[in-house]
Design an enzyme around this catalytic site. Structure first.
Site, PDB file in Angstrom:
ATOM      1  N   LYS A 178       0.805  -1.202   0.000  1.00 42.91           N
ATOM      2  CA  LYS A 178       0.000   0.000   0.000  1.00 42.91           C
ATOM      3  C   LYS A 178       0.846   1.263   0.000  1.00 42.91           C
ATOM      4  CE  LYS A 178      -2.831  -2.300   3.412  1.00 42.91           C
ATOM      5  NZ  LYS A 178      -3.224  -2.258   4.834  1.00 42.91           N
ATOM      6  N   GLY A 179       2.106   1.156   0.466  1.00 40.42           N
ATOM      7  CA  GLY A 179       2.919   2.321   0.788  1.00 40.42           C
ATOM      8  C   GLY A 179       3.062   3.381  -0.296  1.00 40.42           C
ATOM      9  N   GLU A 188       7.771   3.198  -6.312  1.00 43.21           N
ATOM     10  CA  GLU A 188       7.887   2.611  -4.967  1.00 43.21           C
ATOM     11  C   GLU A 188       8.059   3.706  -3.918  1.00 43.21           C
ATOM     12  OE1 GLU A 188       7.022   0.549  -3.049  1.00 43.21           O
ATOM     13  OE2 GLU A 188       8.353  -1.172  -2.901  1.00 43.21           O
ATOM     14  N   ASP A 189       7.619   3.398  -2.704  1.00 47.26           N
ATOM     15  CA  ASP A 189       7.741   4.372  -1.618  1.00 47.26           C
ATOM     16  C   ASP A 189       9.156   4.406  -1.046  1.00 47.26           C
ATOM     17  OD1 ASP A 189       7.476   1.799  -0.623  1.00 47.26           O
ATOM     18  OD2 ASP A 189       6.043   2.310   0.948  1.00 47.26           O
ATOM     19  N   ASP A 244      14.431  -0.583   1.037  1.00 43.28           N
ATOM     20  CA  ASP A 244      15.076  -0.854   2.316  1.00 43.28           C
ATOM     21  C   ASP A 244      16.110  -1.965   2.080  1.00 43.28           C
ATOM     22  OD1 ASP A 244      15.376  -0.690   5.090  1.00 43.28           O
ATOM     23  OD2 ASP A 244      13.845  -2.188   5.475  1.00 43.28           O
ATOM     24  N   LYS A 298      17.067   3.806   1.422  1.00 47.80           N
ATOM     25  CA  LYS A 298      17.897   3.596   2.623  1.00 47.80           C
ATOM     26  C   LYS A 298      19.028   2.656   2.242  1.00 47.80           C
ATOM     27  CE  LYS A 298      14.451   2.599   5.831  1.00 47.80           C
ATOM     28  NZ  LYS A 298      13.926   2.238   7.170  1.00 47.80           N
ATOM     29  N   PHE A 325      13.542   4.629  10.925  1.00 45.79           N
ATOM     30  CA  PHE A 325      12.203   4.181  10.558  1.00 45.79           C
ATOM     31  C   PHE A 325      11.317   5.400  10.348  1.00 45.79           C
ATOM     32  CE2 PHE A 325       7.972   2.412  10.855  1.00 45.79           C
ATOM     33  CZ  PHE A 325       8.109   1.323  10.007  1.00 45.79           C
ATOM     34  N   VAL A 326      10.815   5.557   9.142  1.00 49.02           N
ATOM     35  CA  VAL A 326      10.058   6.763   8.797  1.00 49.02           C
ATOM     36  C   VAL A 326       8.594   6.449   8.499  1.00 49.02           C
ATOM     37  CG1 VAL A 326      12.048   8.096   7.994  1.00 49.02           C
ATOM     38  CG2 VAL A 326      10.855   6.596   6.383  1.00 49.02           C
ATOM     39  N   ASP A 363       3.733   3.618   6.699  1.00 51.51           N
ATOM     40  CA  ASP A 363       3.010   3.400   7.948  1.00 51.51           C
ATOM     41  C   ASP A 363       3.883   2.889   9.088  1.00 51.51           C
ATOM     42  OD1 ASP A 363       3.379   0.739   6.715  1.00 51.51           O
ATOM     43  OD2 ASP A 363       2.163   0.062   8.406  1.00 51.51           O
ATOM     44  N   ARG A 391      -0.141   6.921   7.488  1.00 49.34           N
ATOM     45  CA  ARG A 391       0.040   7.016   6.035  1.00 49.34           C
ATOM     46  C   ARG A 391      -0.439   8.358   5.496  1.00 49.34           C
ATOM     47  NH1 ARG A 391       1.298   1.833   4.046  1.00 49.34           N
ATOM     48  NH2 ARG A 391       0.368   0.089   5.177  1.00 49.34           N
TER      49      ARG A 391
HETATM   50  P1  IMP Z   1      12.444  -4.242   1.230  1.00 46.34           P
HETATM   51  O1  IMP Z   1      13.193  -3.257   0.381  1.00 46.34           O
HETATM   52  O2  IMP Z   1      12.108  -5.527   0.523  1.00 46.34           O
HETATM   53  O3  IMP Z   1      13.129  -4.481   2.541  1.00 46.34           O
HETATM   54  O4  IMP Z   1      11.013  -3.723   1.585  1.00 46.34           O
HETATM   55  C1  IMP Z   1      10.683  -2.417   1.568  1.00 46.34           C
HETATM   56  C2  IMP Z   1       9.303  -2.291   2.186  1.00 46.34           C
HETATM   57  O5  IMP Z   1       9.406  -2.296   3.616  1.00 46.34           O
HETATM   58  C3  IMP Z   1       8.729  -0.941   1.802  1.00 46.34           C
HETATM   59  O6  IMP Z   1       7.956  -1.016   0.633  1.00 46.34           O
HETATM   60  C4  IMP Z   1       7.933  -0.569   3.034  1.00 46.34           C
HETATM   61  O7  IMP Z   1       6.619  -1.075   2.937  1.00 46.34           O
HETATM   62  C5  IMP Z   1       8.646  -1.248   4.186  1.00 46.34           C
HETATM   63  N1  IMP Z   1       9.559  -0.280   4.871  1.00 46.34           N
HETATM   64  C6  IMP Z   1      10.913  -0.263   4.826  1.00 46.34           C
HETATM   65  N2  IMP Z   1      11.430   0.748   5.556  1.00 46.34           N
HETATM   66  C7  IMP Z   1      10.367   1.407   6.071  1.00 46.34           C
HETATM   67  C8  IMP Z   1      10.248   2.584   6.918  1.00 46.34           C
HETATM   68  O8  IMP Z   1      11.219   3.244   7.337  1.00 46.34           O
HETATM   69  N3  IMP Z   1       8.967   2.945   7.234  1.00 46.34           N
HETATM   70  C9  IMP Z   1       7.871   2.278   6.789  1.00 46.34           C
HETATM   71  N4  IMP Z   1       7.940   1.188   5.993  1.00 46.34           N
HETATM   72  C10 IMP Z   1       9.178   0.745   5.647  1.00 46.34           C
HETATM   73 MG    MG Z   2       5.980  -0.684  -0.053  1.00 45.57          MG
END
Ligand code: IMP
Ligand code: MG
Length: 186
Positions: A51-52, A107-108, A111, A139, A160-161, A167, A173
């Site tokens: 959803k982000g 993408e939001d 990570d 990040k 963590f943002v 969220d 959100r």
């Molecule tokens: P990754 O890159 O597979 O670890 O996943 C990234 C997902 O983790 C993002 O799409 C977010 O939904 C969630 N996420 C990662 N860091 C944060 C944060 O700082 N705040 C909120 N959601 C986060």
């Molecule tokens: Mg996401």
């Protein structure tokens, strides 16, 4: 709700990291750059992973003068330990057949990079005309798989943002800015 009262909800919003105005300006600039990527008149599809990214998708879409469609998908990745199984489960798939489109994944935040790494692999296998990724936040310190977006609007430290689609426990959100979250604050 997850909070015992309104004060607890507010205290978890530690500080503003990126203001609404900074986000607005960055998206305006990103839109102009992205328009130069798609000048062959072929169909363009913006894909966001729920959803982000729903807020960023909405603003970026309106910042683009290039004609385009939008699509949404929901994805879950499964891992054993820290090793990607390479299996991403699509819990809601796109309705479009991407083979006729230039696809731009919106993408939001990136990570560890695992989710996007899997989603990109999966969409590439469907042979889009091109595939690019734009992320609002990056990040890089947290990366576990080697993944780089074609465009990243803001690089942030390992914090963590919340806000602007992101969220904590499904809340925040709707904040118009990006803030640092303090989950322990009461
Ligand atoms: P990754 O890159 O597979 O670890 O996943 C990234 C997902 O983790 C993002 O799409 C977010 O939904 C969630 N996420 C990662 N860091 C944060 C944060 O700082 N705040 C909120 N959601 C986060
Ligand atoms: Mg996401």
């Amino acid at each position: 709700m997850t909070f015992s009262n309104r004060q607890e909800y507010e205290h978890k919003i530690k500080e503003v990291l990126i203001t609404a105005e900074e986000i607005r300006l960055a998206i305006e600039k990103a839109g102009k750059q992205i328009e130069t990527w798609y000048d062959d008149g072929k169909p363009v599809l913006l894909v966001s992973i729920l959803k982000g990214a729903f807020v960023f998708m909405s603003d970026l879409s309106r910042a683009l003068t290039t004609p385009h469609e939008i699509g949404f998908m929901c994805a879950k990745s499964y891992y054993s330990g820290t090793v990607s199984s390479g299996v991403v489960q699509i819990t809601m798939d796109l309705e479009q057949d991407v083979s006729g489109y230039h696809v731009l994944i919106v993408e939001d935040i990136i990570d560890t990079g695992r989710t996007l790494n899997d989603v990109v692999k999966l969409l590439k296998a469907r042979n889009p005309l091109s595939l690019r990724v734009v992320t609002l936040l990056d990040k890089p310190e947290r990366r576990l798989v080697d993944f780089k977006a074609d465009m990243s609007l803001f690089t942030i430290p390992d914090l963590f943002v919340i806000g602007y689609g992101l969220d904590y426990a499904e809340y925040y959100r709707n904040l118009p800015y990006i803030a640092v979250c303090d989950p322990k604050a009461e």
